[in-house]
Scaffold this motif. Structure first.
Motif, PDB file in Angstrom:
ATOM      1  N   VAL A   1      49.826  -1.711  10.705  1.00  0.00           N
ATOM      2  CA  VAL A   1      48.772  -2.008  11.501  1.00  0.00           C
ATOM      3  C   VAL A   1      48.331  -3.332  11.383  1.00  0.00           C
ATOM      4  N   GLY A   2      49.085  -4.190  10.812  1.00  0.00           N
ATOM      5  CA  GLY A   2      48.818  -5.542  10.497  1.00  0.00           C
ATOM      6  C   GLY A   2      48.744  -6.467  11.741  1.00  0.00           C
ATOM      7  N   SER A   3      49.515  -6.093  12.783  1.00  0.00           N
ATOM      8  CA  SER A   3      49.416  -6.962  13.961  1.00  0.00           C
ATOM      9  C   SER A   3      48.069  -6.911  14.603  1.00  0.00           C
ATOM     10  N   LEU A   4      47.378  -5.612  14.382  1.00  0.00           N
ATOM     11  CA  LEU A   4      45.909  -5.503  15.288  1.00  0.00           C
ATOM     12  C   LEU A   4      44.863  -5.852  14.101  1.00  0.00           C
ATOM     13  N   ALA A   5      45.182  -5.718  12.705  1.00  0.00           N
ATOM     14  CA  ALA A   5      44.137  -6.068  11.678  1.00  0.00           C
ATOM     15  C   ALA A   5      43.923  -7.380  11.602  1.00  0.00           C
TER      16      ALA A   5
ATOM     17  N   ALA B   1      40.270  -9.270  11.611  1.00  0.00           N
ATOM     18  CA  ALA B   1      39.934  -9.853  10.465  1.00  0.00           C
ATOM     19  C   ALA B   1      39.403 -11.296  10.832  1.00  0.00           C
ATOM     20  N   VAL B   2      40.059 -12.047  11.647  1.00  0.00           N
ATOM     21  CA  VAL B   2      39.425 -13.281  12.073  1.00  0.00           C
ATOM     22  C   VAL B   2      38.325 -13.280  12.640  1.00  0.00           C
ATOM     23  N   TYR B   3      38.067 -12.102  13.679  1.00  0.00           N
ATOM     24  CA  TYR B   3      36.908 -12.021  14.520  1.00  0.00           C
ATOM     25  C   TYR B   3      35.684 -11.512  13.371  1.00  0.00           C
ATOM     26  N   LEU B   4      35.988 -10.704  12.461  1.00  0.00           N
ATOM     27  CA  LEU B   4      34.957 -10.320  11.448  1.00  0.00           C
ATOM     28  C   LEU B   4      34.603 -11.241  10.502  1.00  0.00           C
ATOM     29  N   CYS B   5      35.428 -12.302  10.161  1.00  0.00           N
ATOM     30  CA  CYS B   5      34.964 -13.223   9.413  1.00  0.00           C
ATOM     31  C   CYS B   5      34.186 -14.401  10.159  1.00  0.00           C
ATOM     32  N   PHE B   6      34.560 -14.562  11.434  1.00  0.00           N
ATOM     33  CA  PHE B   6      33.853 -15.585  12.192  1.00  0.00           C
ATOM     34  C   PHE B   6      32.354 -14.779  12.519  1.00  0.00           C
ATOM     35  N   LEU B   7      32.444 -13.669  12.818  1.00  0.00           N
ATOM     36  CA  LEU B   7      31.171 -13.156  13.171  1.00  0.00           C
ATOM     37  C   LEU B   7      30.115 -12.773  12.071  1.00  0.00           C
ATOM     38  N   ALA B   8      30.583 -12.399  11.108  1.00  0.00           N
ATOM     39  CA  ALA B   8      29.670 -12.623   9.532  1.00  0.00           C
ATOM     40  C   ALA B   8      29.401 -13.957   9.193  1.00  0.00           C
ATOM     41  N   GLN B   9      30.186 -14.977   9.345  1.00  0.00           N
ATOM     42  CA  GLN B   9      29.919 -16.210   9.021  1.00  0.00           C
ATOM     43  C   GLN B   9      28.642 -16.768   9.921  1.00  0.00           C
TER      44      GLN B   9
ATOM     45  N   SER C   1      30.962 -22.973   6.415  1.00  0.00           N
ATOM     46  CA  SER C   1      32.278 -22.672   6.954  1.00  0.00           C
ATOM     47  C   SER C   1      33.174 -22.280   5.906  1.00  0.00           C
ATOM     48  N   ILE C   2      32.938 -22.112   4.558  1.00  0.00           N
ATOM     49  CA  ILE C   2      33.843 -21.689   3.528  1.00  0.00           C
ATOM     50  C   ILE C   2      33.865 -20.256   3.722  1.00  0.00           C
ATOM     51  N   PHE C   3      32.843 -19.698   4.072  1.00  0.00           N
ATOM     52  CA  PHE C   3      32.671 -18.153   4.426  1.00  0.00           C
ATOM     53  C   PHE C   3      33.525 -17.754   5.590  1.00  0.00           C
ATOM     54  N   TYR C   4      34.282 -18.589   6.221  1.00  0.00           N
ATOM     55  CA  TYR C   4      35.030 -18.242   7.538  1.00  0.00           C
ATOM     56  C   TYR C   4      36.660 -18.637   6.997  1.00  0.00           C
ATOM     57  N   TYR C   5      36.518 -19.998   6.391  1.00  0.00           N
ATOM     58  CA  TYR C   5      38.028 -20.547   6.054  1.00  0.00           C
ATOM     59  C   TYR C   5      38.481 -19.934   4.758  1.00  0.00           C
TER      60      TYR C   5
END
Length: 143
Positions: free
Chosen positions: A12-16, A20-28, A35-39
């Motif tokens: 499911v890596g292509s969906l995950a 993950a990118v969106y979750l990290c951005f949203l949480a940050q 920005s370290i919390f995103y990158y």
């Protein structure tokens, strides 16, 4: 997309990964963190996971199973070392350039937590578990 789906196992890596990118951005953004919390979570995934996979397949030393995931000790060791390097380099450029003993301990803890998250994941779920565990470790260790 042959380059994404050309693997010999269920994943499911292509969906995950986009999740993950969106979750990290949203949480940050929502937690108003730097920005370290995103990158850092995404770079750990983008650098350490492929390095571990390549080295584990090239030199399959110490094969083990954890929660159904087949991994190698060498791949996990490479992941840990890459995670250490990534955290130090990104932390150096985005935070404070000096390292004290307490920060080194926290960096090693973060790298270990992320390595364990990768070792426990299978079928592409590491694309979520690596960034999430990295983000949570940053949040707990570096408030």
């Amino acid at each position: 997309m042959k380059s994404i789906h050309a693997i010999d196992r269920k994943s499911v890596g292509s969906l995950a990964y986009p999740a993950a990118v969106y979750l990290c951005f949203l949480a940050q953004v929502l937690l108003d963190k730097g920005s370290i919390f995103y990158y850092l979570p995404l770079l750990t995934l983008a650098i350490c996971d492929p390095m571990a996979a390549l080295s584990g397949k090239k030199w399959p030393y110490g094969s083990y199973r954890l929660f159904g995931a087949r991994k190698t000790l060498l791949g996990s060791a490479v992941f840990f070392v890459c995670a250490l390097i990534t955290v130090v380099v990104i932390g150096h450029y985005m935070q404070e350039p000096s390292l004290h003993m307490s920060e080194i301990t926290m960096i090693c803890t973060l790298a270990l937590v992320v390595t364990i998250a990768e070792a426990c994941s299978k079928d592409g779920y590491d694309n979520i578990s690596i960034p999430v565990s990295s983000f949570l470790s940053l949040y707990i260790l570096f408030p």
